[in-house]
Design an enzyme around this catalytic site. Structure first.
Site, short mmCIF file in Angstrom:
data_model
loop_
_atom_site.label_atom_id
_atom_site.label_comp_id
_atom_site.label_asym_id
_atom_site.label_seq_id
_atom_site.Cartn_x
_atom_site.Cartn_y
_atom_site.Cartn_z
N GLU A 30 -18.54 69.75 24.67
CA GLU A 30 -17.41 69.96 23.75
C GLU A 30 -17.81 69.44 22.37
O GLU A 30 -18.13 68.25 22.24
CB GLU A 30 -16.18 69.21 24.26
CG GLU A 30 -14.95 69.47 23.41
CD GLU A 30 -13.73 68.68 23.88
OE1 GLU A 30 -13.88 67.49 24.23
OE2 GLU A 30 -12.63 69.26 23.88
N LYS B 129 1.02 54.81 23.64
CA LYS B 129 0.01 54.23 22.75
C LYS B 129 -0.60 55.37 21.94
O LYS B 129 -1.22 56.27 22.49
CB LYS B 129 -1.09 53.48 23.50
CG LYS B 129 -1.91 52.64 22.49
CD LYS B 129 -3.33 52.38 22.87
CE LYS B 129 -4.32 53.47 22.65
NZ LYS B 129 -4.65 53.81 21.25
N GLY C 32 -6.94 63.11 26.38
CA GLY C 32 -8.09 62.71 25.57
C GLY C 32 -9.38 63.19 26.19
O GLY C 32 -9.39 64.20 26.89
N SER C 33 -10.44 62.43 25.95
CA SER C 33 -11.77 62.89 26.39
C SER C 33 -11.99 62.66 27.88
O SER C 33 -11.33 61.81 28.50
CB SER C 33 -12.84 62.14 25.59
OG SER C 33 -12.74 60.76 25.88
N GLY D 65 -10.88 59.54 30.18
CA GLY D 65 -10.03 59.95 31.30
C GLY D 65 -10.53 59.38 32.62
O GLY D 65 -9.76 58.89 33.45
N GLU E 38 -5.15 65.02 31.02
CA GLU E 38 -5.34 66.28 30.27
C GLU E 38 -6.55 66.05 29.38
O GLU E 38 -6.48 65.33 28.39
CB GLU E 38 -4.11 66.58 29.42
CG GLU E 38 -2.81 66.74 30.20
CD GLU E 38 -2.74 68.03 31.01
OE1 GLU E 38 -3.68 68.86 30.90
OE2 GLU E 38 -1.77 68.21 31.75
N CYS F 41 -8.28 71.13 21.93
CA CYS F 41 -8.83 71.01 23.30
C CYS F 41 -9.16 72.37 23.89
O CYS F 41 -10.15 72.52 24.58
CB CYS F 41 -7.88 70.22 24.19
SG CYS F 41 -6.22 70.89 24.20
#
Ligand code: NAD
Length: 477
Positions: free
Chosen positions: A380, A174, A227-228, A232, A249, A283
């Protein structure tokens, strides 16, 4: 405005709802294309195609050299579409055309690399007793669902898909709703390579709808999420409910420690790509520099010179160095972070605001006098904002670098390699760069410590996350 579709079972599928997701060029804020929005029916279709292809054992039983040849073919076909796909990626993501084309070629390299490993997935024999022959085999999970972000849409697909395919899983990807178009060009390469239907399916829908339904689908056996941290954690809950494995990740807040003997030009060269490249939406961005007080002023002068020198422009304009952030939301978020840093006492030596032009451009920002309590040092930002913190002794530097919930990347700048390896051993991060940010390749394991995630992608290490171990014991009596 061209309309793109979901790639399911080797066919281009419109969504039952007829809804589309419109995609913007972040350099102009104008729509450049749209894609059929996948919802439950399309997720069901993609998962069922993947399940059917897995159950047919077409990939699992394929002679391993043939699987490798097919992967090399995918690599070749991906290189053929790298300019067409790279252009679309450059328009939808904002990054430079060179970087976007490279991303397609990186996917090809991933397929070539893992192709060479398909016939090296060896088990072992285990001594049990003289009359028992005991051995292990490594097997794929089945249907592997991959949810990817928008900052490196193709690279993220490439690294997880190549590994998933090499190990015999059937995959449903996706893509992110902000950058789904270029992946359809990659899907064309999959089709041109002659990949049997159902083994690779690429769909795009909203995360909360198609994404969450996909990862919780009863026929999905394995999940890969990039992703974030917030998303996650949701995905991990969903996988825990089904007791299936997940690779996550996630984000980062990586710090580079600058020792007094460092070559400061190495730091500045790293900053150019690692915090101002892709507008800082990386990232493992070098978002914090922890600098010894004896060299801080000299380094700050050089960082300000760098920030002033960057050519601002769309990724498709020759020579652009500071490209837009992905969306209006992202621009507001990044500008808000810079503002909060200044309100909390940091000094913007350069930047701090959005750039007054069309699209979503943020100034290259260098914040001085940042301390660990400030939001800009902890969260972040995912934009071109560099926070500079000062230290006096090396234990303090390590403690500042580790003082975050994240643990994705870290860096050390020094000419003393003993000091570099000592420092690397103390840093809580999945990868440590010495004297140059991003030294890794497709062959180096990549992943996070702490809340930056777990399992590893890339390299031989990555294969472990896509395989399960079966032990077989044969009685010889
Ligand atoms: P995000 O978490 O918002 O979205 C990532 C993907 O998840 C998208 O495809 C989205 O549609 C989907 N999604 C959203 N909600 C979902 C849900 N409830 N269930 C299932 N899927 C859902 O992240 P983003 O803003 O697209 O990406 C930026 C983040 O990704 C940053 O934190 C960055 O550090 C991280 N990232 C990490 C790595 C890595 O390798 N560690 C690489 C690239 C990006």
């Amino acid at each position: 405005m061209e309309k793109y579709k979901n790639f399911i079972n080797n066919s281009w599928i419109d969504s039952e709802s007829k809804e589309t997701i419109k995609v913007e060029d972040p350099a102009t804020a104008k729509f450049i294309g749209e894609i059929s929005c996948a919802k439950k029916p399309e997720v069901d279709l993609a998962v069922s195609a993947a399940k059917e292809s897995f159950n047919s054992r077409i990939l699992v039983d394929m002679p391993l050299l043939d699987r490798a040849k097919l992967m090399h073919k995918i690599a070749d076909e991906t290189r053929k579409v790298s300019i067409e796909g790279g252009k679309l990626l450059c328009y939808e993501n904002g990054k430079t055309l060179t970087a976007a084309i490279k991303e397609f070629n990186d996917v090809a390299d991933m397929f070539d690399y893992y192709a060479g490993l398909t016939d090296k997935l060896e088990g072992k024999t285990i001594p049990v007793a003289h009359n028992v022959f005991d051995y292990t085999i490594l097997e794929p999970f089945g249907v592997s669902a991959h949810v990817v972000p928008w900052n490196y849409p193709l690279s993220m697909i490439g690294r997880s898909l190549a590994c998933s395919f090499a190990t015999g899983n059937s995959t449903v990807i996706k893509t992110a709703e902000l950058t789904p178009l270029s992946a359809t060009i990659f899907a064309k390469a999959i089709k041109n390579a002659g990949v049997p239907k159902g083994l690779i399916n690429i769909i795009c829908g909203y995360g909360k709808e198609a994404g969450s339904y996909l990862v919780s689908h009863p026929d999905v056996n394995h999940v890969v999420f990039t992703g974030s941290v917030t998303t996650g954690k949701k995905i991990l809950h969903s996988c825990a409910d089904k007791a299936i494995p997940a690779i996550v990740e996630l984000g980062g807040k990586s710090a580079g420690i600058v020792f007094p003997d460092a070559d400061l030009n190495h730091v500045v060269d790293s900053a150019k790509g690692a915090i101002f490249g892709v507008a800082g939406q990386i990232c493992t961005a070098m978002s914090r520099l922890v600098v010894h007080k004896s060299v801080k002023d000299e380094l700050l002068d050089k960082l300000v010179d760098l920030s002033k020198s960057l050519k601002v422009g769309p990724g498709y304009e020759e020579g652009s160095e500071l490209t837009p952030v992905i969306s209006k939301n992202q621009l507001e978020k990044v500008e808000g972070y810079a503002r909060s840093g200044i309100q909390e006492g940091a000094e913007a030596l350069h930047g701090g605001k959005r750039i007054d032009r069309d699209g979503y451009f943020m100034e290259a920002t260098v914040l001085n006098n940042v301390n660990q309590k400030m939001t800009v040092a902890r969260e972040e930002i995912f934009g071109p904002v560099l926070s500079v913190l000062e230290y006096d002794d090396q234990d303090e530097a390590i403690s500042i670098a580790n003082d975050t919930d994240y643990g994705l990347g870290a860096g050390v700048f020094t000419k003393d390699l003993n000091k570099a390896s000592w420092t690397a051993s103390k840093l809580e991060a999945g990868q440590v760069y010495v004297n140059k940010w991003f030294t890794g390749s497709h062959a180096t394991p990549f992943g996070g410590y702490k809340q930056s995630g777990y399992s590893r992608e890339k390299g031989i290490e990555g294969l472990k996350s896509y395989l399960q171990v079966k032990n077989v014991g044969i009685s010889l009596e």
